[in-house]
Design an enzyme around this catalytic site. Sequence first.
Site, PDB file in Angstrom:
ATOM      1  CE1 TYR A  46       1.111  -1.202   4.258  1.00  0.00           C
ATOM      2  CE2 TYR A  46       1.217   1.185   4.209  1.00  0.00           C
ATOM      3  CZ  TYR A  46       1.566  -0.011   4.791  1.00  0.00           C
ATOM      4  OH  TYR A  46       2.390  -0.014   5.894  1.00  0.00           O
ATOM      5  N   GLY A  47       2.185   1.097   0.093  1.00  0.00           N
ATOM      6  CA  GLY A  47       3.053   2.267   0.281  1.00  0.00           C
ATOM      7  C   GLY A  47       4.070   2.425  -0.823  1.00  0.00           C
ATOM      8  CB  THR A  48       7.688   3.216  -0.662  1.00  0.00           C
ATOM      9  OG1 THR A  48       8.112   2.111   0.140  1.00  0.00           O
ATOM     10  CG2 THR A  48       7.482   4.436   0.224  1.00  0.00           C
ATOM     11  CG  LEU A  49       7.415  -2.191  -1.092  1.00  0.00           C
ATOM     12  CD1 LEU A  49       7.086  -3.394  -0.206  1.00  0.00           C
ATOM     13  CD2 LEU A  49       8.773  -2.410  -1.765  1.00  0.00           C
ATOM     14  CD  GLU A  78       8.746  -2.539   3.947  1.00  0.00           C
ATOM     15  OE1 GLU A  78       8.957  -1.553   4.672  1.00  0.00           O
ATOM     16  OE2 GLU A  78       8.493  -2.435   2.729  1.00  0.00           O
TER      17      GLU A  78
END
Length: 155
Positions: free
Chosen positions: A7-10, A82
């Site tokens: 849901y983020g930087t990936l 992470e």
Amino acid sequence: MARVFVYGTLKRGQPNHFRMLDKSIGEAHLLASAVTTEKFPLVIAGEYNIPFLLNLPSLGHRVHGEIYRVDEQLLNFLDDFEDTPTMYQRTLVKLTVEEWLGQVKDEERSAAGDVTEAFVYSTTTYRPEWVSLPHYESYDSCGSHGLEYVRYRET
Ligand code: PCA
């Protein structure tokens, strides 16, 4: 093989997506775009403007992201990247599929309603004051919040 919801930087178009594409790290196949079935607070926090899904269901929004099928090698890399379990913890989350994409095997496609599960990197080890930061429903490093992700690791 495992499934991970990012849901983020990936996500595609975000600053760490290239890690999902690096075959020397492992294999990832995009399966679907999805939204969390429950609401969670998605905040951007810390001096590096890192997105965190706070593991505090029912507050915030249903959060948008992408489901990938990943191999053991990439899953191990992501756990490390992470900083699991210190910064994030990898847990299962319920998801509602918006659209199946790419190479989906029939057995991966769930029944009507398209509710499924995947791992997610969320956190319970956040600073209490993060709960009152703005809550987003879809992360974009270059969004109007002005909190662009600060790349700080070489790996
Ligand atoms: N990386 C993981 C968790 C937050 C982040 O930036 C992701 O994209 O899902």
